[in-house]
Design an enzyme around this catalytic site. Structure first.
Site, PDB file in Angstrom:
ATOM      1  N   CYS A  56       0.870  -1.180   0.000  1.00 35.60           N
ATOM      2  CA  CYS A  56       0.000   0.000   0.000  1.00 35.60           C
ATOM      3  C   CYS A  56       0.906   1.230   0.000  1.00 35.60           C
ATOM      4  O   CYS A  56       1.704   1.409   0.924  1.00 35.60           O
ATOM      5  CB  CYS A  56      -0.865  -0.030   1.253  1.00 35.60           C
ATOM      6  N   CYS A 105      -0.812   3.809  -6.474  1.00 36.21           N
ATOM      7  CA  CYS A 105      -1.692   3.200  -5.470  1.00 36.21           C
ATOM      8  C   CYS A 105      -1.929   1.782  -5.954  1.00 36.21           C
ATOM      9  O   CYS A 105      -2.188   1.562  -7.150  1.00 36.21           O
ATOM     10  CB  CYS A 105      -3.009   3.965  -5.379  1.00 36.21           C
TER      11      CYS A 105
HETATM   12  N1  DGL Z   1      -3.965   0.649  -1.906  1.00 38.48           N
HETATM   13  C1  DGL Z   1      -3.588   1.809  -1.184  1.00 38.48           C
HETATM   14  C2  DGL Z   1      -2.382   2.474  -1.801  1.00 38.48           C
HETATM   15  O1  DGL Z   1      -1.594   1.831  -2.458  1.00 38.48           O
HETATM   16  C3  DGL Z   1      -4.606   2.881  -0.910  1.00 38.48           C
HETATM   17  C4  DGL Z   1      -5.923   2.509  -0.433  1.00 38.48           C
HETATM   18  C5  DGL Z   1      -6.654   3.441   0.477  1.00 38.48           C
HETATM   19  O2  DGL Z   1      -6.749   4.662   0.266  1.00 38.48           O
HETATM   20  O3  DGL Z   1      -7.159   2.859   1.420  1.00 38.48           O
HETATM   21  O4  DGL Z   1      -2.171   3.646  -1.620  1.00 38.48           O
END
Ligand code: DGL
Length: 267
Positions: free
Chosen positions: A80, A191
């Site tokens: 993440c 993301c």
């Molecule tokens: N998947 C997360 C990232 O790579 C973001 C998800 C979220 O905002 O909860 O930033």
């Protein structure tokens, strides 16, 4: 009676995200390290992380990491970008013995690839505003304009599991149009949810290069495990899935193209 010490190499690798986004990293990890046991943790109860404060994310990750260490893991992949930007330094400081690999927008390769001199980074509000993101730009973007574009609602769209291609295009079009109008010829998916929107992005931005980070992360995990002699060859490699909120099994199955047994994690 003496008990044999368990072989630490046989412990699982934890892969963490706020939701299903980290599955885009997990698929690269499984492809690259097919003999490992992975334990995927989605903190759906707290999603989206992108609008949360640094302190909230640090506290949450601390609790989750502690829980995972009690279960027994040999490495943690923070799959993440938002949680990496907010908390990886904190987690490394709290657990100095643990292998912790994060995910960051691929600004360095993007700057090497651009011909127009403009790179667009699609990410959450938190990532775009973070000090780590600004540091990456300072470090790697000499002579290149890097535009950080926040994409509110994209994470929730992926989490909804909506497979409708037109709805996905409508969701991503405003942000892609901004970056194309600014002259970007390379787009970084900053993301881990966004690779699941790549077909929609590609249909609007046909001529641009799109970069994601799954494979570089998998190679880094391999390097660090090798260094500590923690790679293993499970005869029956495993994948376990956990979520902190119920009702996500269909979305997992849709994104993985396979049914999953989703276990609930009460934290
Ligand atoms: N998947 C997360 C990232 O790579 C973001 C998800 C979220 O905002 O909860 O930033």
């Amino acid at each position: 009676m003496s008990t044999a010490t368990p072989d630490p190499a046989r412990l699982p690798i934890a892969v963490f995200d706020s939701g299903v986004g980290g599955l885009s990293i997990l698929r690269a990890l499984v492809a690259h390290l097919p003999h490992e046991h992975f334990l995927y943790v989605a903190d759906n109860a707290w999603l989206p992380y992108g609008a949360r404060s640094q302190e909230e994310i640090q506290q949450r990750l601390l609790i989750i990491t502690q829980h995972l260490l009690e279960r027994g893991i040999k490495a943690l992949v923070i799959a993440c970008n938002t949680a990496t930007a907010a908390a990886i330094d904190h987690i490394r400081a709290c657990f100095p013995e643990l292998i912790v690999v994060g995910v960051e927008p691929a600004i360095k390769p993007a700057c090497a690839l651009t011909r127009s001199g403009v790179v667009g980074v699609l990410a959450t509000e938190h990532t775009v505003a973070s000090a780590r993101f600004q540091n990456l730009i300072r470090q790697y973007a000499q002579g290149v304009q890097v535009i950080g574009q926040a994409c509110p609602g994209w994470v929730e769209f992926v989490e909804s599991g909506n497979p409708d291609a037109t709805a996905a295009q409508d969701r991503v079009r405003p942000q892609i149009d901004i970056l194309l109008s600014a002259g970007a010829d390379v787009l970084v998916l900053g993301c881990t949810h966004y690779p699941f929107l790549e077909p929609a992005i590609r249909s609007i931005a046909e001529a641009v290069t799109i970069i994601e980070t799954g494979m570089p992360v998998a190679r880094q995990v391999q390097r660090l495990l090798e260094e500590r002699q923690l790679l293993t060859m499970h005869a029956h490699p495993a994948l376990d899935f956990f979520t902190t909120a119920p009702g996500k099994a269909e979305v997992f199955a849709h994104l993985l193209g396979d049914t999953v047994r989703l276990q609930s994690l009460e934290i």
